[in-house]
Enzyme design. Structure first.
Site, PDB file in Angstrom:
ATOM      1  CG  HIS A 150      -2.204  -0.767   0.961  1.00 57.33           C
ATOM      2  ND1 HIS A 150      -2.256  -2.137   0.996  1.00 57.33           N
ATOM      3  CD2 HIS A 150      -3.447  -0.346   0.625  1.00 57.33           C
ATOM      4  CE1 HIS A 150      -3.489  -2.523   0.716  1.00 57.33           C
ATOM      5  NE2 HIS A 150      -4.236  -1.463   0.487  1.00 57.33           N
ATOM      6  CE  LYS A 169      -6.864 -10.014  12.375  1.00 58.03           C
ATOM      7  NZ  LYS A 169      -6.624  -9.406  13.690  1.00 58.03           N
TER       8      LYS A 169
END
Lengths: 279, 176
Positions: free
Chosen positions: B40, B105
């Site tokens: 990222h 999550k």
């Protein structure tokens, strides 16, 4: 005097670690199954997937979770033992071999701040030694994942804070963590000693079997009260909401100073990976 | 015990995304990307230099995951989700560039949830700690960018019956 060959220490530690990363202890599976039967909230699906994952991991010999953790070893060493060579080195070899052979992820960096370079073999473990009478050797091990470890907290409470403040601080730790530590969680609590002692006790508490009771009825009652209150938060499996936020709460205590009440809370994920080696 | 769970194709289509409601349990079938912290960071740094991304992320779904080593004869090692919030600083920009789905999550920031609604996207919760189960639902894996990052590189996975729960839908409803 008993002579223990370090080769044996390495081999039995490796075996125990390989099993711990793949198969949950019976007490943890049992509590998860019971929770899954009872859960009616949104996290019913989460508990079912956890059970499915347990089955797949065992059948395929795969690690339960890709975060196979940092290894903690609590060594109770009989003072009448003589080891034929470097004991800590034997432990490290056991860890290295298990992580290589088990296709466990190597998750340890050699320096915490400067360059954070992966050590490449999951070394070193965190090792605690305790000298005990006799000639037995007992190593309690934890594979500690860091999603949950990052949610653990230390509270230096006032000596007059009392039971309610302890309950409040534990609950705050759990609600702050929410769904992040992969609930349903297991909670290890260390009370007393110094700051560092409380933290170690909170890890030691995690070594206890979930179906065990505290030897002091007062703390046994506190463990049950905390479990009930944590489950009443409604965080539920995966943080999706439900009645099962924790599978167990275990407390370890130590005498402390008149001026303080250290409280450490270690949170573990539902994949409560632990084991014992006895030689 | 088998439960009936809605099957969904990935990459996602607009109609499917619009029909998803927070709390729905679905199983994904098709291809998804994998990328976590370092990948990222590199994607965003590339954009900041005004350069082109090494892959087209339009319409894609990205899974926040860093697998355990692959045992011989298997497609991938244990492969459960990692904590999504660490990708929060990067996700809104990728959503604005056309990313349609994220899988991980834990809760997301306001900025990410706004990005989901603004772009008609979705955030899925994957079952934390279920690495073995997910490894079983991944049928192929191929590195598509930043191979030097090893387990943190960007991979394309083919998945079958990949179980997730809608955690934040395109109308702004969120489980957290």
């Amino acid at each position: 005097m008993r002579e223990i060959r370090c080769q044996e220490v390495t081999a039995s530690l490796k075996k125990a670690l390989l099993q711990a990363g793949v198969e949950l202890p019976g007490d943890v599976k049992q509590v998860l199954r019971e929770a899954s039967r009872k859960e009616t909230g949104r996290s019913a699906g989460v508990l079912q997937r956890c059970l499915e994952n347990i089955t797949v991991a065992e059948k395929e010999g795969l690690p339960l979770c890709q975060d196979t953790g940092m290894v903690l070893l609590f060594c109770e060493i009989g003072q009448d033992i003589h080891f034929d060579r470097d004991f800590n080195g034997a432990l490290e070899e056991g860890v290295e071999q298990a992580y290589e052979e088990g296709f466990f992820r190597k998750s340890v960096v050699s320096d915490p701040l400067k360059n954070r370079k992966n050590s490449g073999n999951n070394l070193p473990p965190v090792i605690y030694h305790e000298l005990v009478p006799g000639d037995g050797l007992k190593i309690s091990l934890l594979l500690k994942g860091f999603g949950s470890e990052n949610c653990s907290r230390l509270h230096m409470l006032k000596p007059t804070a009392g039971r309610e403040a302890v309950v409040e601080a534990v609950l705050k730790t759990i609600t702050d963590a929410g769904g992040s530590p992969c609930p349903p969680i297991v909670v290890g609590i260390g009370l007393g000693g110094t700051m560092d002692k409380a933290a170690v006790l909170s890890k030691k508490a995690l070594c206890r079997s979930l179906d065990s009771h505290h030897c002091d009825p007062w703390y046994d009652e506190l463990e049950r009260e905390l479990l009930e209150k944590i489950n009443a938060t409604g965080i539920g499996g995966g943080g999706l909401g439900g009645d099962t936020t924790a599978l167990g709460v275990k407390i370890e205590t130590y005498p402390t100073h008149i001026a303080g009440l250290p409280l450490a809370v270690t949170i573990n994920c539902w994949a409560d990976r632990k084991g014992v080696v006895e030689l | 015990m088998t439960r009936e769970v809605r099957q969904l194709k990935v990459p996602l289509c607009r109609e499917d995304i619009a029909s998803l409601k927070a709390g729905d349990e679905v199983e994904l079938n098709g291809t998804i990307l994998v990328g976590r912290d370092q990948a990222h960071l590199r994607l965003i740094q590339t954009l900041e230099r005004g350069e082109e991304l090494p892959l087209d992320i339009r319409g894609e779904t990205i899974y926040y995951m860093g697998p355990a080593p692959t045992p011989p004869g298997r497609v991938i090692g244990s492969a459960g989700p990692t904590t999504s919030s660490r990708m929060d600083p990067f996700a809104p920009r990728l959503l604005d560039l056309g990313l349609k789905g994220m899988i991980g999550k834990g809760p997301r920031s306001r900025e990410v949830l706004d990005g989901v609604v603004r772009n008609g996207a979705v955030y899925f919760y994957a079952f934390g700690g279920c690495g073995a189960l997910y490894a079983q639902r991944i049928v192929s894996s191929e590195c598509v960018a930043y191979g030097d990052l090893g387990p943190e590189a960007i991979y394309r996975l083919r998945v079958e019956k990949f179980p997730v729960v809608v955690a934040a839908d395109s109308e702004g409803n969120s489980l957290y």
